[in-house]
Design a protein around this motif. Structure first.
Motif, PDB file in Angstrom:
ATOM      1  N   TYR A 176     -54.993  20.991 -54.643  1.00 35.66           N
ATOM      2  CA  TYR A 176     -55.291  22.128 -53.774  1.00 35.66           C
ATOM      3  C   TYR A 176     -56.712  22.085 -53.231  1.00 35.66           C
ATOM      4  CZ  TYR A 176     -50.910  24.117 -55.388  1.00 35.66           C
ATOM      5  OH  TYR A 176     -49.583  24.311 -55.664  1.00 35.66           O
ATOM      6  N   LEU A 177     -57.533  21.180 -53.761  1.00 38.63           N
ATOM      7  CA  LEU A 177     -58.889  21.017 -53.215  1.00 38.63           C
ATOM      8  C   LEU A 177     -58.870  20.409 -51.822  1.00 38.63           C
ATOM      9  CD1 LEU A 177     -60.959  19.613 -56.234  1.00 38.63           C
ATOM     10  CD2 LEU A 177     -61.302  21.805 -55.105  1.00 38.63           C
ATOM     11  N   ALA A 178     -57.776  19.766 -51.476  1.00 38.29           N
ATOM     12  CA  ALA A 178     -57.706  19.102 -50.170  1.00 38.29           C
ATOM     13  C   ALA A 178     -57.822  20.131 -49.045  1.00 38.29           C
ATOM     14  CB  ALA A 178     -56.388  18.344 -50.045  1.00 38.29           C
ATOM     15  N   ASP A 179     -58.478  19.729 -47.951  1.00 36.74           N
ATOM     16  CA  ASP A 179     -58.497  20.576 -46.762  1.00 36.74           C
ATOM     17  C   ASP A 179     -57.209  20.357 -45.995  1.00 36.74           C
ATOM     18  OD1 ASP A 179     -61.102  21.613 -47.090  1.00 36.74           O
ATOM     19  OD2 ASP A 179     -61.928  19.686 -46.426  1.00 36.74           O
ATOM     20  N   PRO A 180     -56.662  21.422 -45.425  1.00 35.59           N
ATOM     21  CA  PRO A 180     -55.408  21.258 -44.676  1.00 35.59           C
ATOM     22  C   PRO A 180     -55.566  20.266 -43.529  1.00 35.59           C
ATOM     23  CG  PRO A 180     -55.903  23.582 -45.004  1.00 35.59           C
ATOM     24  CD  PRO A 180     -57.110  22.813 -45.463  1.00 35.59           C
ATOM     25  N   VAL A 181     -54.661  19.303 -43.476  1.00 33.13           N
ATOM     26  CA  VAL A 181     -54.685  18.296 -42.413  1.00 33.13           C
ATOM     27  C   VAL A 181     -53.338  18.339 -41.705  1.00 33.13           C
ATOM     28  CG1 VAL A 181     -54.794  15.832 -41.924  1.00 33.13           C
ATOM     29  CG2 VAL A 181     -56.272  16.804 -43.674  1.00 33.13           C
ATOM     30  N   GLU A 182     -53.392  18.288 -40.382  1.00 30.58           N
ATOM     31  CA  GLU A 182     -52.164  18.329 -39.589  1.00 30.58           C
ATOM     32  C   GLU A 182     -51.411  16.990 -39.692  1.00 30.58           C
ATOM     33  OE1 GLU A 182     -49.351  19.919 -37.037  1.00 30.58           O
ATOM     34  OE2 GLU A 182     -50.866  20.781 -38.347  1.00 30.58           O
ATOM     35  N   PRO A 183     -50.173  16.997 -40.135  1.00 31.13           N
ATOM     36  CA  PRO A 183     -49.422  15.734 -40.209  1.00 31.13           C
ATOM     37  C   PRO A 183     -49.173  15.158 -38.816  1.00 31.13           C
ATOM     38  CG  PRO A 183     -48.334  17.472 -41.475  1.00 31.13           C
ATOM     39  CD  PRO A 183     -49.399  18.129 -40.657  1.00 31.13           C
ATOM     40  N   PRO A 184     -49.001  13.834 -38.728  1.00 29.46           N
ATOM     41  CA  PRO A 184     -48.734  13.208 -37.433  1.00 29.46           C
ATOM     42  C   PRO A 184     -47.426  13.718 -36.822  1.00 29.46           C
ATOM     43  CG  PRO A 184     -49.114  11.557 -39.151  1.00 29.46           C
ATOM     44  CD  PRO A 184     -49.020  12.879 -39.830  1.00 29.46           C
ATOM     45  N   ALA A 185     -47.365  13.722 -35.506  1.00 28.04           N
ATOM     46  CA  ALA A 185     -46.147  14.183 -34.823  1.00 28.04           C
ATOM     47  C   ALA A 185     -44.949  13.330 -35.233  1.00 28.04           C
ATOM     48  CB  ALA A 185     -46.353  14.109 -33.316  1.00 28.04           C
ATOM     49  N   ASP A 199     -56.609   7.855 -44.608  1.00 33.93           N
ATOM     50  CA  ASP A 199     -55.969   7.115 -43.520  1.00 33.93           C
ATOM     51  C   ASP A 199     -54.607   7.761 -43.285  1.00 33.93           C
ATOM     52  OD1 ASP A 199     -55.787   3.932 -42.323  1.00 33.93           O
ATOM     53  OD2 ASP A 199     -53.929   5.031 -42.585  1.00 33.93           O
ATOM     54  N   ARG A 200     -54.384   8.165 -42.037  1.00 33.89           N
ATOM     55  CA  ARG A 200     -53.163   8.924 -41.760  1.00 33.89           C
ATOM     56  C   ARG A 200     -51.901   8.085 -41.975  1.00 33.89           C
ATOM     57  NH1 ARG A 200     -53.892  13.609 -39.032  1.00 33.89           N
ATOM     58  NH2 ARG A 200     -52.168  13.445 -37.578  1.00 33.89           N
ATOM     59  N   GLU A 201     -51.961   6.820 -41.553  1.00 37.02           N
ATOM     60  CA  GLU A 201     -50.760   5.997 -41.701  1.00 37.02           C
ATOM     61  C   GLU A 201     -50.437   5.729 -43.160  1.00 37.02           C
ATOM     62  OE1 GLU A 201     -50.678   2.433 -39.313  1.00 37.02           O
ATOM     63  OE2 GLU A 201     -51.105   3.628 -37.516  1.00 37.02           O
ATOM     64  N   LEU A 202     -51.478   5.446 -43.929  1.00 40.61           N
ATOM     65  CA  LEU A 202     -51.260   5.218 -45.363  1.00 40.61           C
ATOM     66  C   LEU A 202     -50.751   6.485 -46.041  1.00 40.61           C
ATOM     67  CD1 LEU A 202     -54.199   2.982 -46.648  1.00 40.61           C
ATOM     68  CD2 LEU A 202     -51.793   2.385 -46.384  1.00 40.61           C
ATOM     69  N   ALA A 203     -51.283   7.628 -45.607  1.00 38.84           N
ATOM     70  CA  ALA A 203     -50.840   8.889 -46.207  1.00 38.84           C
ATOM     71  C   ALA A 203     -49.357   9.113 -45.913  1.00 38.84           C
ATOM     72  CB  ALA A 203     -51.681  10.045 -45.683  1.00 38.84           C
ATOM     73  N   GLU A 204     -48.952   8.796 -44.697  1.00 37.24           N
ATOM     74  CA  GLU A 204     -47.531   8.941 -44.359  1.00 37.24           C
ATOM     75  C   GLU A 204     -46.674   7.972 -45.175  1.00 37.24           C
ATOM     76  OE1 GLU A 204     -46.483   9.197 -40.177  1.00 37.24           O
ATOM     77  OE2 GLU A 204     -44.464   8.457 -40.563  1.00 37.24           O
TER      78      GLU A 204
END
Ligand SMILES: [Zn+2]
Lengths: 240, 188
Positions: free
Chosen positions: A47-56, B42-47
Motif C-alpha cells: 500500500y506504500l506504492a503511489d497509484p499508477v495508471e495501468p497501460p491502455a 518499468d511498465r512493461e515488466l510490471a504488466e
C-alpha cells in the motif's frame, strides 16, 4: 524463541525457499505467532506504492493470455485432427464456454485467437497464415469520459473486430453505443453494445472485408439500435 | 450487486470460473500494478509480472486457504515473489522513477481509493517510526528484492547479522502497525 524455523522467515519472504521448504515454513507459522504476524505486517507494504495508471488495454491483454494458456492445453488434439472440427471458425462448445459471461471482451478475444489458431493448424497449404492483430486506443471527445480499445484481426477475406470500453455513463433503455468502420467518410455499422452496471461494454463483429479498406473507427451514442447510418454524436474515435 | 469476498472468488476461480477471475482482477489490478511498478520501475515488466500472477492463480499454483492469513497478504506475496524472479532474471538496471509522478491517477473505484489511502497513511506512519537504516533495509529487501548478501554490502553490516536485522525491522514495523490499528479501533 528464535529457533531454526524462525530463521527461515527472511528467505520465505525473499522467495528463495524451495516448494518443500515453503510448506515446512508455513507449517511452522501455524504455531508461531510472531512469524505469522510479521508476514501479515509485510503484507501491508504494497500500500506504500503511489497509484499508477495501468497501460491502455492491459486488462484485455492479460485476461486473454491467461485464458489462452488453457487453450494451448485443451485444443490441440481437435485442432490437429481436421475430421473432428470440420468448420474451422467454429470451435466445439466446451463447458468452459458455457460459463462465460457475456461482455467479457478479453475472453471473447481469447476464444477468437483460439479459433484462429485452430484455423491455422488446418490450412496446410498456407502453413504460415499471418494473423495480423492491430490494436488501437480510441480517443474520447472532450465531453465524454469513457475509454475504449479496439482489436482487429484478419482471416482470409474477413475482418474480426473486438471493441472493449469502460467508464461508460448509463444509457436510457433505447440508447446504444454503436461501433462504425469508416472509409473515406462512409460509415458502416460494426457492432453495438450497452454498458453493464460497472460501466463496461464490449462488442464483437465479423465482416467480409479487408482491414485496410477502413481508415477510421468510431463509436457513436445512438438513440436506438439498428441504425444503418449514424444519427447520434461521435463519442470515441481513432484512425486505423 | 452483492460483493463477493476474496475467498469465495478464489474458490470459484479454483473451479475455473472465468467471471470470478475477472472480478478478482478488477478488484486488485490497480494496487497490484502500482506495487509491481514500484518494484520493477518499468511498465512493461510490471504488466508481465501481473500477467504471471494471474496465470499462477488461474492454474492453481500456490494454494490459499484462510489459515494462511489475509488473502491480500497471500496475493501480494505472490506478486512480490514474481517481481523478484523477474528482477533476478533480467538483472534490471535501476531506472529513475520520476515519470511515476505524472502517471499517477485516481480513477479506481472510490471505496478502493479510500481504503488504499487509509492503509497507505498507516503504513507510512509505521515506517517513519523505524530508524533510517531499518527503512532502507526494508526497501532494499522487500521492494528491490535484494538478497541479504547484497544488503550486507549496501548497508555495510556484517553478513551474519543481516537476516536478524531485517527481521527486527519487520518486527518493529509490525508492532507499530498494531499499535496504530488498535488506537484506531478505540478512536472509532
Ligand atoms: Zn517463527
Amino acid at each position: 524463541m528464535t529457533n531454526m524455523d524462525c530463521d527461515r522467515l527472511i528467505d520465505y519472504l525473499n522467495g528463495t525457499l524451495s516448494a518443500n521448504e515453503i510448506q515446512q515454513f508455513e507449517k511452522h507459522m501455524e504455531t508461531c505467532t510472531e512469524c505469522q504476524e510479521i508476514v501479515e505486517a509485510t503484507g501491508e507494504l504494497p500500500y506504500l506504492a503511489d497509484p499508477v495508471e495501468p497501460p491502455a488495454g492491459m486488462k484485455a491483454r492479460i485476461l486473454s493470455n491467461v485464458f489462452e494458456e488453457e487453450h494451448e492445453h485443451d485444443t490441440p488434439a481437435s485442432a490437429l485432427n481436421p475430421a473432428m472440427s470440420p468448420i474451422p471458425l467454429r470451435k466445439k462448445s466446451s463447458k468452459a464456454q458455457q460459463m462465460w459471461k457475456p461482455l467479457i471482451a478479453a475472453v471473447l478475444l481469447a476464444s477468437l485467437l483460439g479459433n484462429a489458431y485452430a484455423f491455422m493448424q488446418l490450412s496446410d497449404q498456407q502453413a504460415v497464415q499471418e494473423t495480423a492483430i492491430q490494436s488501437v486506443e480510441l480517443q474520447p471527445t472532450e465531453t465524454f469520459s469513457g475509454t475504449a480499445t479496439a482489436a482487429m484481426f484478419e482471416e482470409e477475406g474477413s475482418v474480426n473486430l473486438v471493441v472493449q470500453a469502460d467508464q461508460l455513463a448509463e444509457l436510457d433503455a433505447a440508447q446504444v453505443y454503436q461501433v462504425w468502420l469508416i472509409n473515406d467518410g462512409k460509415p458502416i455499422p460494426a457492432g453495438a453494445f450497452s454498458p453493464n452496471p460497472n460501466g463496461e461494454g464490449a462488442s464483437y463483429y465479423q465482416l467480409e472485408s479487408n482491414s485496410d479498406e477502413w481508415d477510421t473507427i468510431a463509436i457513436t451514442l445512438e438513440p436506438k439500435t439498428g441504425n444503418e447510418l449514424p444519427e447520434g454524436e461521435v463519442v470515441l474515435s481513432s484512425e486505423i | 450487486m452483492e460483493k463477493s469476498t476474496d475467498t469465495s472468488l478464489y474458490m470459484r476461480i479454483n473451479e475455473q470460473d472465468k467471471a470470478a477471475l475477472e472480478q478478482l482482477y478488477d478488484r486488485y489490478e490497480k494496487i497490484l500494478f502500482s506495487f509491481l511498478y514500484k518494484m520493477l520501475e518499468d511498465r512493461e515488466l510490471a504488466e508481465e509480472a501481473l500477467q504471471e500472477v494471474f496465470i499462477k492463480i488461474w492454474r492453481g499454483k500456490g494454494v490459499y486457504d484462510e489459515s494462511k492469513g489475509k488473502f491480500t497478504s497471500w496475493l501480494f506475496r505472490m506478486a512480490q515473489n514474481t517481481a523478484i524472479d523477474l528482477i533476478r532474471k533480467h538483472k534490471k538496471p535501476t531506472v529513475p522513477i520520476e515519470e511515476a509522478a505524472q502517471m499517477s491517477s485516481n480513477d479506481a473505484p472510490v471505496d478502493q481509493q479510500v481504503e488504499w489511502q487509509e492503509k497507505k497513511g498507516q503504513i507510512e506512519t509505521a515506517v517513519q517510526r523505524l530508524s533510517a537504516e531499518q527503512q532502507k533495509m526494508i526497501d532494499l529487501f522487500y521492494f528491490k528484492g535484494h538478497t541479504h548478501e547484497t544488503i550486507a554490502d549496501m548497508c555495510d553490516i556484517p553478513l551474519g547479522t543481516v537476516k536478524s536485522r531485517i527481521r527486527l525491522a519487520l518486527k518493529k514495523l509490525k508492532i507499530s502497525l498494531h499499535g496504530m490499528q488498535e488506537r484506531g479501533a478505540y478512536d472509532d
